[in-house]
Each structure stands twice: as structure tokens, then as C-alpha cells.
Design an enzyme around this catalytic site. Structure first.
Site, mmCIF file in Angstrom:
data_model
loop_
_atom_site.group_PDB
_atom_site.id
_atom_site.type_symbol
_atom_site.label_atom_id
_atom_site.label_comp_id
_atom_site.label_asym_id
_atom_site.label_seq_id
_atom_site.Cartn_x
_atom_site.Cartn_y
_atom_site.Cartn_z
ATOM 1 N N LYS A 183 -31.635 1.857 -45.291
ATOM 2 C CA LYS A 183 -30.997 1.799 -47.223
ATOM 3 C C LYS A 183 -29.900 3.357 -46.822
ATOM 4 O O LYS A 183 -29.766 4.667 -46.043
ATOM 5 C CB LYS A 183 -31.901 3.153 -47.665
ATOM 6 C CG LYS A 183 -31.617 3.263 -49.455
ATOM 7 C CD LYS A 183 -30.531 4.063 -50.065
ATOM 8 C CE LYS A 183 -30.722 5.734 -49.907
ATOM 9 N NZ LYS A 183 -28.838 6.222 -49.968
ATOM 10 N N GLY A 235 -29.557 13.436 -42.018
ATOM 11 C CA GLY A 235 -29.322 13.545 -43.734
ATOM 12 C C GLY A 235 -28.783 14.985 -43.397
ATOM 13 O O GLY A 235 -29.502 15.980 -42.178
ATOM 14 N N SER A 236 -29.434 15.887 -44.306
ATOM 15 C CA SER A 236 -29.312 17.082 -44.506
ATOM 16 C C SER A 236 -30.524 17.340 -44.411
ATOM 17 O O SER A 236 -31.684 16.775 -44.207
ATOM 18 C CB SER A 236 -28.579 17.491 -45.872
ATOM 19 O OG SER A 236 -29.813 17.025 -47.482
ATOM 20 N N GLY A 240 -34.228 16.991 -45.458
ATOM 21 C CA GLY A 240 -34.586 16.196 -44.319
ATOM 22 C C GLY A 240 -36.509 17.055 -44.731
ATOM 23 O O GLY A 240 -37.765 16.955 -44.174
ATOM 24 N N GLU A 257 -33.119 13.686 -38.263
ATOM 25 C CA GLU A 257 -31.902 14.146 -37.083
ATOM 26 C C GLU A 257 -31.447 14.876 -38.161
ATOM 27 O O GLU A 257 -30.529 14.146 -39.105
ATOM 28 C CB GLU A 257 -31.271 12.614 -36.071
ATOM 29 C CG GLU A 257 -30.037 13.458 -35.833
ATOM 30 C CD GLU A 257 -29.399 13.514 -35.864
ATOM 31 O OE1 GLU A 257 -28.213 14.826 -36.115
ATOM 32 O OE2 GLU A 257 -27.822 12.923 -36.486
ATOM 33 N N CYS A 291 -22.551 16.040 -37.499
ATOM 34 C CA CYS A 291 -23.805 16.595 -37.325
ATOM 35 C C CYS A 291 -23.547 17.770 -36.298
ATOM 36 O O CYS A 291 -24.053 18.799 -36.232
ATOM 37 C CB CYS A 291 -24.863 15.919 -37.867
ATOM 38 S SG CYS A 291 -25.022 14.404 -36.146
ATOM 39 N N GLU A 388 -23.810 25.156 -41.888
ATOM 40 C CA GLU A 388 -22.823 24.107 -42.073
ATOM 41 C C GLU A 388 -21.779 23.660 -42.969
ATOM 42 O O GLU A 388 -22.574 23.192 -43.920
ATOM 43 C CB GLU A 388 -23.896 22.853 -42.143
ATOM 44 C CG GLU A 388 -23.552 21.148 -40.891
ATOM 45 C CD GLU A 388 -24.479 20.245 -41.006
ATOM 46 O OE1 GLU A 388 -24.165 20.017 -40.187
ATOM 47 O OE2 GLU A 388 -25.274 20.256 -42.010
#
Length: 477
Positions: A183, A235-236, A240, A257, A291, A388
Site C-alpha cells: 500500500k 511512516g509516522s 505506528g 520504521e 526520517c 520531527e
């Protein structure tokens, strides 16, 4: 001598963008079950590139069923040496169509074509080549004498490196004998769909790789599907955490990750010009949409003024503009939503008392743009030093001793990356033992290799991608 700037645009004609794109399920492209679509937009111009199928629950069910059948009937029983041939074929086709992929990535993502051409596409091909070499050697990976594939992997990837993240996920999973449902992010679906076309070109058995385009609901339906044996997410951190809660107690495997707030640490003995290039690459590469970006610069107090002055001189030479211009250094921010987040956090830096600086940088009238920005006078308590930003924004802090540098670098809920700049090898090793980060670069930054594992600690996730370690997440040993 002053040189006039001459644009060097890459031609859009090398890639054909269809008006509409369907889902890739069981080896074929087709519309979503309910016919829904969404637009994908060029962030540099706000032009709609194409309408893309929006996958729903029925499409997820169909893709997972196709992946299960392919795993049981074709890919799982296939000898590793035969699987390797398909992976090699995909890698070669990626190389042959590299220019096409690079242009499409820059159009859909906003990153400079120079980065797509020189980093994203070659590294994606390298990952398929690397894991093709492992496909018939899994018993020698140190993961057990007879490792077995898990089955069906549901993989959700972000928008900052769409093609490269697809390769990071697909290559080890396929080499290990799993089948995949991928996806991609809703803002950058096009190179994943072109990669699906490459899978067709490579004669990959139907159902081995399936690509479902859509937004957050599509990803949630995939990761919670009972037919998925393994979930891999990049992703974020917030998403997660939601995935971790959803999979807790199910017995299904998970790797995450997530975000980061990497510290780039410059000591007084580091070569200043080399360090400045590393700082620029660490935070302004891909507009800071990385990231593991070195978004916190920790510079030793005695050389802080020198380093910051040289950094500002270097930033004044960066070119912001058309991502398809091969001279462009800073491209477009990926979406309006991300631009708003960067702007809000930068405003918080102003409000908290940090000093903002940007080089003279006219922004295009259309598209999503943010100039390279440096904040000095930053305290560890400021939001720009803790959260972030995921944009071209650097926070500068100072330190006096190595112990203080370690304390400040580790003062974050994240633990993905760090960089150390010094001429002393012993100091590099001393720092590496104490920095709580999954990846530590020495006298460089943002360097990647398919043979090297990548991943983090704490709120940066768990598990490793790349290298021999990347196979472990897809094998039951």
C-alpha cells in the site's frame, strides 16, 4: 566571475502518465470494487497528474486472497534459485527504465530529479540485486538451519521515498518466499504502480505482488486483515503506535520504521567544509523529508560561529525550484498538509525565541515550497528541537564536552540516526557506544547500502531493514 544560471530541464516525455490508474491485484490492473478514485497531484505545480483507484475492504480481501493463493501454489514452493531469477529480472528492468522512474518520481513526489536519478532509482535496483543473491542461501543467513517464509506480507510505505521504500519492503520479502500486498502513500502512488508494471514485464507469477492504492483507511484495512501474516510499516510514530495496538495479541509479526530527530554532532577538530557538506546533505536532502535527517546540529561551542557562518554561505548557493531541472537542489514540499505542519513548527521556533535565518530564496507562485531554514539560539526544550518537522529546517545547539554532546543527542524520544564529525577514530567509537541510535554515520551522513541494516530504537520503531538482518523479519526460523 559570476556565472549566469541556465536551466537544464529533464524531459517529461520519457514517461507516459495515464489519465486513470487501477489497482494491481493477481497480476492484473483493474478498478476498485466500488469504483472510487482520488487524484494524485504534482506538488511543484498543484497540477493533477492522474486519477487513481481508491481501494476498499473488498479490494483488500481480494488482494490478500490472491497473495495467499500465490504463496501456496507458486511462490512458496518455488526453489530459491528460481525466485532469484525473478528478482534479478526486476532489478535489470528497473535499471533499463531508470530515467522513466526518476522523472515520474520527481513529478509525483516533488523531489529534485537529480536525487531521484542518482539515489532513489539506483538504490531500489541495488536492493533487488542484493536480495536476489540471498534467495537461494537463506539457510546460511544465520537465522536457523531451515528458515521458512511467513506467508503473506502487508506492507505500508510512506511518501518521502516511494520507489525506494517499495524496494526495501518487497525485495527481502520476496527473496524469503513471501508474497506481498503493498500500500503506497496516497500522495505518491505512481512509481509503485509503475513497479507493478515492471513485475508484469518480468513475468512474476500473478498474486506474488499486489499494489493497493488509497489513503489511511486502505492501510488500516490491510494491516488489520486476518489473512496477513506479517505487517511492515514505514511512516509516522503516531500511526505506528496505532498499528502496534491493533496487532497486539494476534501473533502476527510486525516491524516498524518510524520517525526520528537525528543529531549531527560536529567536534572542533572536524574539517569544517567537509562537515558543512554533511550538514547540508543531512537535513536538506529531499527537502528534509527523511526520517533519519540530521535535523539537530550539535556543534562544539569553540567552532560554532565558524561552522554556522560557512553553513550560511553554502546554503546561499542552493537552488530551489523546478524538480525536473537537473540543477535544482531543493524541490517542492510533498503536500499542502506537510507544508502547513512545517510552517506551524517553524512559527513555534520563532515564538519560543530562536533566531530564524534563510538565504535569499524567491519561491515559485504555485506549488508547495519552503525555503531552507536554520534556527540558532535553540534550547532543548523548544518544539523545533524535540518534534520531527520533516522539512528543510535545521535547529542548531552547542556543546562543550563529548559527554554533553551525548546527553543532548540522546535527549529525545526517538532513536533512529546520528552523525559524528571528528578526525579522532577513538572518539567516533566512544560516541557510537553511547549514542542511542540505530544508525550512526562517521564523517558522512545519509549514506545507504542494501547490505547494511537500517532501523531504530524507542519511538523510532523496531526491526531492521536491509542486509542479512532484513531477512529475519520475513522468515520463521
Amino acid at each position: 566571475m559570476t556565472w549566469d544560471y541556465a536551466p537544464a530541464p529533464e524531459s517529461r516525455a520519457v514517461v507516459t502518465i495515464a489519465g486513470e490508474y487501477g489497482l494491481f491485484v493477481d497480476g492484473e490492473f483493474g478498478p476498485a470494487a466500488d469504483g472510487r478514485q482520488f487524484p494524485t497531484v504534482n506538488p511543484a505545480t498543484e497540477e493533477t497528474l492522474a486519477q487513481v483507484a481508491l481501494a476498499g475492504q473488498a479490494d483488500v480481501d481480494r488482494a490478500v486472497a490472491a497473495a495467499r493463493a500465490a504463496h501456496q501454489d507458486a511462490w512458496g514452493p518455488m526453489p530459491g534459485a528460481e525466485r532469484a531469477k525473478y528478482l534479478y529480472r526486476i532489478a535489470r528492468v528497473l535499471q533499463e527504465r531508470a530515467r522513466e522512474f526518476a522523472v515520474l518520481e520527481s513529478l509525483d513526489n516533488g523531489k529534485p530529479v537529480r536525487e531521484s536519478r542518482d539515489v532513489d532509482v539506483p538504490l531500489a535496483a541495488a536492493h533487488f540485486f542484493y536480495y536476489a543473491g540471498w534467495a537461494d542461501k537463506l539457510e546460511y543467513a544465520g537465522l536457523g538451519p531451515a528458515p521458512r517464509p511467513l506467508g503473506v506480507a502487508g506492507q505500508v510505505i510512506p511518501w518521502n521515498f516511494p520507489l525506494l521504500m517499495a524496494a526495501w519492503k518487497l525485495a527481502p520479502a520476496l527473496a524469503a518466499g513471501n508474497t506481498c500486498v503493498l500500500k503506497p502513500a496516497e500522495t505518491t502512488p505512481l512509481t509503485a504502480l509503475l513497479l507493478a508494471e515492471v513485475c508484469q514485464q518480468a513475468d512474476l507469477p500473478p498474486g506474488v505482488v499486489n499494489v493497493l492504492t488509497g489513503a489511511g483507511d486502505t492501510g488500516a484495512a490491510l494491516v488489520s486483515h486476518p489473512g496477513v501474516d506479517k505487517v511492515a510499516f514505514t511512516g509516522s510514530t503516531d500511526v505506528g503506535k496505532e498499528i502496534s495496538r491493533a496487532l497486539a495479541g494476534t501473533g502476527r509479526r510486525l516491524t516498524l520504521e518510524l520517525g526520528g530527530k537525528g543529531a549531527n554532532i560536529v567536534f572542533d577538530d572536524a574539517p569544517a567544509d567537509q562537515a558543512v557538506e554533511g550538514i547540508v546533505n543531512g537535513i536538506f536532502f529531499n527537502q528534509g523529508h527523511v526520517c533519519c535527517a540530521g535535523s539537530r546540529l550539535l556543534v562544539q561551542e569553540s567552532v560554532a560561529d565558524t561552522v554556522v557562518d560557512r553553513l550560511k554561505e553554502r546554503l546561499a548557493t542552493l537552488r530551489l525550484g523546478d524538480p525536473l531541472d537537473k540543477n535544482t537542489d531543493i524541490g517542492a514540499i510533498n503536500s499542502r498538509e506537510q507544508l502547513d505542519k512545517i510552517s506551524a513548527l517553524s512559527a513555534a521556533g520563532d515564538a519560543e525565541g530562536a533566531e530564524r535565518w534563510s538565504p535569499p530564496c524567491p519561491l515559485p507562485a504555485r506549488g508547495f515550497w519552503f525555503p531552507p531554514t536554520v534556527f540558532t539560539g535553540v534550547s532543548q526544550s523548544y518544539r523545533i528541537a524535540r518534534e520531527e518537522i520533516f522539512g528543510p529546517v535545521l535547529s542548531v545547539l552547542t556543546f562543550r564536552t563529548p559527554e554533553e554532546a551525548v546527553t543532548k543527542a540522546n535527549n529525545t524520544p526517538y532513536g533512529l540516526s546520528a552523525g559524528v564529525w571528528t578526525e579522532k577514530g577513538s572518539r567516533i567509537l566512544w560516541m557510537a557506544q553511547r549514542l542511542r541510535a540505530g544508525v550512526i554515520w562517521a564523517n558522512t551522513y545519509n549514506r545507504f547500502d542494501p547490505a547494511s541494516p537500517f532501523g531504530g530504537y524507542r519511538e523510532s520503531g523496531f526491526g531492521r531493514e536491509g542486509g542479512r538482518h532484513g531477512l529475519a523479519a520475513y522468515l520463521d526460523a
